[in-house]
Design an enzyme around this catalytic site. Sequence first.
Site, PDB file in Angstrom:
ATOM      1  N   LEU A  36       0.845  -1.201   0.000  1.00  0.00           N
ATOM      2  CA  LEU A  36       0.000   0.000   0.000  1.00  0.00           C
ATOM      3  C   LEU A  36       0.879   1.250   0.000  1.00  0.00           C
ATOM      4  O   LEU A  36       0.749   2.117  -0.864  1.00  0.00           O
ATOM      5  CB  LEU A  36      -0.909  -0.028   1.247  1.00  0.00           C
ATOM      6  CG  LEU A  36      -1.722   1.217   1.570  1.00  0.00           C
ATOM      7  CD1 LEU A  36      -2.808   1.439   0.522  1.00  0.00           C
ATOM      8  CD2 LEU A  36      -2.380   1.109   2.962  1.00  0.00           C
TER       9      LEU A  36
ATOM     10  N   ALA B  94       2.877   8.541   0.068  1.00  0.00           N
ATOM     11  CA  ALA B  94       1.577   8.112   0.602  1.00  0.00           C
ATOM     12  C   ALA B  94       1.814   7.151   1.760  1.00  0.00           C
ATOM     13  O   ALA B  94       1.846   5.938   1.575  1.00  0.00           O
ATOM     14  CB  ALA B  94       0.732   7.457  -0.491  1.00  0.00           C
TER      15      ALA B  94
ATOM     16  N   SER C  70       0.894   7.898   5.929  1.00  0.00           N
ATOM     17  CA  SER C  70      -0.351   8.031   6.696  1.00  0.00           C
ATOM     18  C   SER C  70      -1.499   8.410   5.774  1.00  0.00           C
ATOM     19  O   SER C  70      -2.630   7.953   5.942  1.00  0.00           O
ATOM     20  CB  SER C  70      -0.188   9.104   7.780  1.00  0.00           C
ATOM     21  OG  SER C  70       0.685   8.638   8.781  1.00  0.00           O
TER      22      SER C  70
ATOM     23  N   ASP D 106      -8.125  -3.480   9.546  1.00  0.00           N
ATOM     24  CA  ASP D 106      -8.905  -3.699  10.777  1.00  0.00           C
ATOM     25  C   ASP D 106      -8.402  -4.974  11.463  1.00  0.00           C
ATOM     26  O   ASP D 106      -8.309  -5.042  12.689  1.00  0.00           O
ATOM     27  CB  ASP D 106     -10.399  -3.856  10.469  1.00  0.00           C
ATOM     28  CG  ASP D 106     -11.053  -2.524  10.114  1.00  0.00           C
ATOM     29  OD1 ASP D 106     -10.413  -1.476  10.297  1.00  0.00           O
ATOM     30  OD2 ASP D 106     -12.204  -2.548   9.644  1.00  0.00           O
TER      31      ASP D 106
ATOM     32  N   GLN E 260      11.643  -0.444  46.613  1.00  0.00           N
ATOM     33  CA  GLN E 260      10.236  -0.202  46.324  1.00  0.00           C
ATOM     34  C   GLN E 260      10.043   0.609  45.029  1.00  0.00           C
ATOM     35  O   GLN E 260       9.101   0.372  44.272  1.00  0.00           O
ATOM     36  CB  GLN E 260       9.563   0.521  47.489  1.00  0.00           C
ATOM     37  CG  GLN E 260       8.048   0.508  47.343  1.00  0.00           C
ATOM     38  CD  GLN E 260       7.340   1.270  48.439  1.00  0.00           C
ATOM     39  OE1 GLN E 260       7.744   2.391  48.782  1.00  0.00           O
ATOM     40  NE2 GLN E 260       6.309   0.691  48.982  1.00  0.00           N
TER      41      GLN E 260
ATOM     42  N   GLY F 262      19.977  -1.036  33.867  1.00  0.00           N
ATOM     43  CA  GLY F 262      21.102  -0.108  34.000  1.00  0.00           C
ATOM     44  C   GLY F 262      22.031  -0.207  32.800  1.00  0.00           C
ATOM     45  O   GLY F 262      21.592  -0.476  31.682  1.00  0.00           O
TER      46      GLY F 262
ATOM     47  N   GLU G   8       1.596  -0.127  10.021  1.00  0.00           N
ATOM     48  CA  GLU G   8       0.145  -0.427   9.983  1.00  0.00           C
ATOM     49  C   GLU G   8      -0.660   0.706  10.636  1.00  0.00           C
ATOM     50  O   GLU G   8      -1.677   0.486  11.288  1.00  0.00           O
ATOM     51  CB  GLU G   8      -0.163  -1.808  10.560  1.00  0.00           C
ATOM     52  CG  GLU G   8       0.417  -2.885   9.640  1.00  0.00           C
ATOM     53  CD  GLU G   8      -0.283  -4.224   9.649  1.00  0.00           C
ATOM     54  OE1 GLU G   8      -1.448  -4.286  10.069  1.00  0.00           O
ATOM     55  OE2 GLU G   8       0.342  -5.203   9.200  1.00  0.00           O
TER      56      GLU G   8
ATOM     57  N   SER H  88       0.509   5.872  15.689  1.00  0.00           N
ATOM     58  CA  SER H  88      -0.393   6.121  16.833  1.00  0.00           C
ATOM     59  C   SER H  88      -1.331   7.286  16.521  1.00  0.00           C
ATOM     60  O   SER H  88      -2.500   7.285  16.919  1.00  0.00           O
ATOM     61  CB  SER H  88       0.423   6.447  18.092  1.00  0.00           C
ATOM     62  OG  SER H  88       1.086   5.294  18.545  1.00  0.00           O
TER      63      SER H  88
HETATM   64  N1  COS Z   1     -13.216  -0.424   6.360  1.00  0.00           N
HETATM   65  C1  COS Z   1     -13.908  -0.169   5.221  1.00  0.00           C
HETATM   66  N2  COS Z   1     -13.951   1.041   4.659  1.00  0.00           N
HETATM   67  C2  COS Z   1     -13.296   2.045   5.245  1.00  0.00           C
HETATM   68  C3  COS Z   1     -12.535   1.864   6.413  1.00  0.00           C
HETATM   69  C4  COS Z   1     -12.530   0.570   6.981  1.00  0.00           C
HETATM   70  N3  COS Z   1     -11.846   0.318   8.107  1.00  0.00           N
HETATM   71  N4  COS Z   1     -11.978   3.034   6.765  1.00  0.00           N
HETATM   72  C5  COS Z   1     -12.360   3.939   5.852  1.00  0.00           C
HETATM   73  N5  COS Z   1     -13.150   3.337   4.921  1.00  0.00           N
HETATM   74  C6  COS Z   1     -13.816   3.968   3.794  1.00  0.00           C
HETATM   75  C7  COS Z   1     -14.673   5.122   4.302  1.00  0.00           C
HETATM   76  O1  COS Z   1     -15.963   4.680   4.677  1.00  0.00           O
HETATM   77  C8  COS Z   1     -14.736   6.026   3.074  1.00  0.00           C
HETATM   78  O2  COS Z   1     -15.697   5.507   2.173  1.00  0.00           O
HETATM   79  P1  COS Z   1     -16.692   6.479   1.348  1.00  0.00           P
HETATM   80  O3  COS Z   1     -15.760   7.308   0.494  1.00  0.00           O
HETATM   81  O4  COS Z   1     -17.543   5.525   0.583  1.00  0.00           O
HETATM   82  O5  COS Z   1     -17.409   7.283   2.382  1.00  0.00           O
HETATM   83  C9  COS Z   1     -13.369   5.846   2.453  1.00  0.00           C
HETATM   84  O6  COS Z   1     -12.875   4.583   2.938  1.00  0.00           O
HETATM   85  C10 COS Z   1     -12.397   6.949   2.832  1.00  0.00           C
HETATM   86  O7  COS Z   1     -12.270   6.975   4.235  1.00  0.00           O
HETATM   87  P2  COS Z   1     -11.657   8.246   5.003  1.00  0.00           P
HETATM   88  O8  COS Z   1     -12.399   9.487   4.543  1.00  0.00           O
HETATM   89  O9  COS Z   1     -11.653   7.935   6.453  1.00  0.00           O
HETATM   90  O10 COS Z   1     -10.174   8.304   4.409  1.00  0.00           O
HETATM   91  P3  COS Z   1      -8.943   9.262   4.735  1.00  0.00           P
HETATM   92  O11 COS Z   1      -8.239   9.571   3.483  1.00  0.00           O
HETATM   93  O12 COS Z   1      -9.375  10.408   5.587  1.00  0.00           O
HETATM   94  O13 COS Z   1      -7.945   8.300   5.530  1.00  0.00           O
HETATM   95  C11 COS Z   1      -6.935   7.233   7.423  1.00  0.00           C
HETATM   96  C12 COS Z   1      -8.204   7.817   6.784  1.00  0.00           C
HETATM   97  C13 COS Z   1      -5.935   8.299   7.819  1.00  0.00           C
HETATM   98  C14 COS Z   1      -7.471   6.533   8.668  1.00  0.00           C
HETATM   99  C15 COS Z   1      -6.285   6.192   6.447  1.00  0.00           C
HETATM  100  O14 COS Z   1      -5.724   6.829   5.324  1.00  0.00           O
HETATM  101  C16 COS Z   1      -5.225   5.365   7.126  1.00  0.00           C
HETATM  102  O15 COS Z   1      -5.523   4.384   7.826  1.00  0.00           O
HETATM  103  N6  COS Z   1      -3.929   5.742   6.935  1.00  0.00           N
HETATM  104  C17 COS Z   1      -2.816   4.944   7.427  1.00  0.00           C
HETATM  105  C18 COS Z   1      -2.452   3.901   6.433  1.00  0.00           C
HETATM  106  C19 COS Z   1      -1.675   2.799   7.048  1.00  0.00           C
HETATM  107  O16 COS Z   1      -2.044   2.219   8.044  1.00  0.00           O
HETATM  108  N7  COS Z   1      -0.585   2.466   6.407  1.00  0.00           N
HETATM  109  C20 COS Z   1       0.230   1.391   6.810  1.00  0.00           C
HETATM  110  C21 COS Z   1       0.254   0.398   5.703  1.00  0.00           C
HETATM  111  S1  COS Z   1       0.824  -1.176   6.174  1.00  0.00           S
HETATM  112  S2  COS Z   1       2.577  -0.888   6.976  1.00  0.00           S
END
Ligand code: COS
Length: 380
Positions: A123, A128, A130, A241, A280, A340, A364, A367
């Site tokens: 990904l 790209a 966060s 998730d 302690q 230490g 993934e 925080s």
């Molecule tokens: N399951 C299913 N769909 C999801 C979802 C989930 N857990 N989270 C978001 N979506 C969907 C949303 O419902 C939304 O759908 P619609 O456009 O139909 O409404 C769409 O995806 C976009 O979601 P959102 O607006 O929340 O996206 P953002 O661009 O604001 O991104 C974060 C949100 C920051 C949470 C996301 O980009 C993210 O998790 N970034 C980190 C990525 C990451 O973990 N990288 C590590 C890779 S592996 S080392």
Amino acid sequence: MTFEFTKEQEMLLKMLKEFSANEVAPLADELDKTGRFPQETVEKMAKLGLMGLNVPKEYGGAGLSDVCKVMAISEIAKACASTAEMFAVHLLVNYIITKFGNEEQKKKYLGMACSGYVGAFALTEPNAGSDAGSLQTTAVADGDYYVLNGSKCFISNLGKEEGAYAVVIALTDRVKKNHGGMTAFLVDRNTPGFVVGKLEEKMGIHGASVSELILQDCRVHKSTILGKVGDGFKVAMGGLDSGRIGIAAQACGEAEAALNAAVEYAKQRVQFGKPIADKQGLQFYLADMATRVEAAYLLTYKAAELLDNKKYAGKNASMAKYYASETANWVAAKALQIHGGYGYMKDYAIERIYRDARILTIYEGTSEVQKTVISRALLK
Ligand code: COS
């Protein structure tokens, strides 16, 4: 809700503890020093059914729950963070293929997964991280094929030889761009144009392979699409998730290993004529460490149980990942302090555990990303 494992889970735990102690722990130091990938461990894990732990039985897997996944990853992580990282990412890819793959993809790739071919998840890109929605890799349709071009970075489970296939997220629609324009592909490593680039040198988890992936006119059939065209972002986020629960489990195991090391050291290190465990101030450190480790496990098992019961688990997965990864870092830092000067030296495992833990609050989803997911769920 129950806080007891079933008889079957107790048996699994016993097997995991034996395997970790006999096969995983003895390699941890050597993997850290050499940076090699633990291929022989992968093969042993495949024989025990661990590489297909979360693969449904009809595709050759053990068909076990996310709760069992937490048990397995955390037990391995107590012994070796690099092996746990390989395992957690592999199980994330299994989960994505099980959830979004068609029959043909499941038969082929889940079968490979069970027999020890490690999967990768591509990904992240240089611009790209966060902001996963801003990726730039393209997949341009050409008859029944798509041509992939772009570059991915920090891809776990991709190395010189390891990583037989990868879930690759790319833009199929540059106009919609972002979320609706992304599609997930399941790409074989031996596809022409699938090029494994620079193998990263990391601060910790030296035995885990992390590489760049370059896609150069990589031509894949439309049958490699996972889910539907345009669903790529949802595939990635839906996969995470489960993946974030896996990393939370890894963090729990690493935190517990740090705690155990600190307890042992405090009992045997004598200063001022007594073991330092008599102080302690130090006992209070240990009490805080143990309490946080327990809380991290509870959050992680709760998130896993929600996923097992097919309930929305995203918020809880983020809570578990956020808390457990911060805890692993906090506990490892305290454990090193208790050691230490010796803790700073490579003679003691805590030096490696401390470095290995550092990535947990980053990959993934950082925080900060986890807090974004949690607060959005609260406020929507
Ligand atoms: N399951 C299913 N769909 C999801 C979802 C989930 N857990 N989270 C978001 N979506 C969907 C949303 O419902 C939304 O759908 P619609 O456009 O139909 O409404 C769409 O995806 C976009 O979601 P959102 O607006 O929340 O996206 P953002 O661009 O604001 O991104 C974060 C949100 C920051 C949470 C996301 O980009 C993210 O998790 N970034 C980190 C990525 C990451 O973990 N990288 C590590 C890779 S592996 S080392």
